[in-house]
Write an enzyme that holds these catalytic residues in place. Sequence first.
Site, PDB file in Angstrom:
ATOM      1  N   THR A  53       0.827  -1.218   0.000  1.00 60.00           N
ATOM      2  CA  THR A  53       0.000   0.000   0.000  1.00 60.00           C
ATOM      3  C   THR A  53       0.853   1.257   0.000  1.00 60.00           C
ATOM      4  OG1 THR A  53      -0.262   0.129   2.420  1.00 60.00           O
ATOM      5  CG2 THR A  53      -1.866  -1.210   1.189  1.00 60.00           C
ATOM      6  N   PRO A  78      -3.417   5.298  -0.872  1.00 57.98           N
ATOM      7  CA  PRO A  78      -4.765   4.757  -0.690  1.00 57.98           C
ATOM      8  C   PRO A  78      -4.715   3.355  -0.077  1.00 57.98           C
ATOM      9  CG  PRO A  78      -4.074   4.426  -2.953  1.00 57.98           C
ATOM     10  CD  PRO A  78      -2.912   5.094  -2.237  1.00 57.98           C
ATOM     11  N   HIS A  79      -4.508   3.292   1.225  1.00 65.21           N
ATOM     12  CA  HIS A  79      -4.325   1.993   1.877  1.00 65.21           C
ATOM     13  C   HIS A  79      -5.567   1.104   1.731  1.00 65.21           C
ATOM     14  CE1 HIS A  79      -0.546   3.308   3.612  1.00 65.21           C
ATOM     15  NE2 HIS A  79      -1.139   4.408   4.058  1.00 65.21           N
ATOM     16  N   ASP A  80      -6.692   1.543   2.283  1.00 66.40           N
ATOM     17  CA  ASP A  80      -7.881   0.694   2.321  1.00 66.40           C
ATOM     18  C   ASP A  80      -8.450   0.413   0.936  1.00 66.40           C
ATOM     19  OD1 ASP A  80      -7.576   0.675   5.036  1.00 66.40           O
ATOM     20  OD2 ASP A  80      -9.160   2.124   5.446  1.00 66.40           O
TER      21      ASP A  80
END
Length: 313
Positions: A195, A241-243
């Site tokens: 990520t 944008p991790h999630d």
Amino acid sequence: MIRAIYDTDPGVDDAVALHFAAESQDIELVGMTTVFGNNTLEVTTRNALFLREELDISCPVARGCGVPLIIEPNAPSVAAHGRDGLGDAFHIAPRGGLDKRHAAQFIIDTVRANPGEISLIAVGPLTNVALACRLDPAIAGLIKQVVIMGGTTLRNGHFGNKSPVAEANIHRDPHAAQIVFNSGLKLTMVGLDVTHEVLLDNSRLRQLENHPNKHHQILFRLIQGYVAYAKARYGLDGMRPHDLQAFICAIHPEFYRTVAGNVQVVLEGPAAGQTLHYFGEHLKGREHLSSTEVCVAVEAQRVAECYFNALLR
């Protein structure tokens, strides 16, 4: 097309992922379940209901676990997500419309009613998922896939964001994560190893500001504090944008390279929350344990293009 339950602790980057899922032609949201994490359960649940209304999403929302299984909860992530969890960009009044079931029971009921069809996208502490596995272990064979945003194996030069070795979602409830990683679920871990490799750059994010789609305008307002935080702390011109990547990995696994192995979680001490990935020769003697596909590399540009193509097509 995937049919997805989104287990979430909104959270600015949770909102980015939810917005993408709502706009994507490849995702059908069949429910949201809330958990403590980026803020208290009261706040994350209020935020989920706010986002559902503002983004015109029709799926049910079920409230879940408010504390970890064993340890004391961490403080909310105010610096990154704001006092209200969504960047302090809106006045977020309480809203109704919650499903009456606990999130864990909602997961169980939905999976059992749709065997082999449901993807569970989990981007917060794994407490709801662990509880569902405890209440009904057989769902492990009925869920199509579980994709989590969490953990790190310290690849690609990236470290933890809660400690040098621990990612925040796992650190917030390591005991729940240990249950999930050893539950027999068909599990993919999208951690900081990948990520941190992806950036949504400001030049393209700014196209959302005056977009005719009002949902894009809402999102643009919402992310401003998060983007400013990323600039101040990491020097980024945009946001990681991790999630979001849990959703993208679920619909485009070809964007990621994975290595299968058993994952164990350090439960206490300075390394609490560390995810240990046993694979290859280190898997000897552990072959009977649950296997997780751990993302170790990503085609970062393809991920960013997937996001912007869904929104700006």
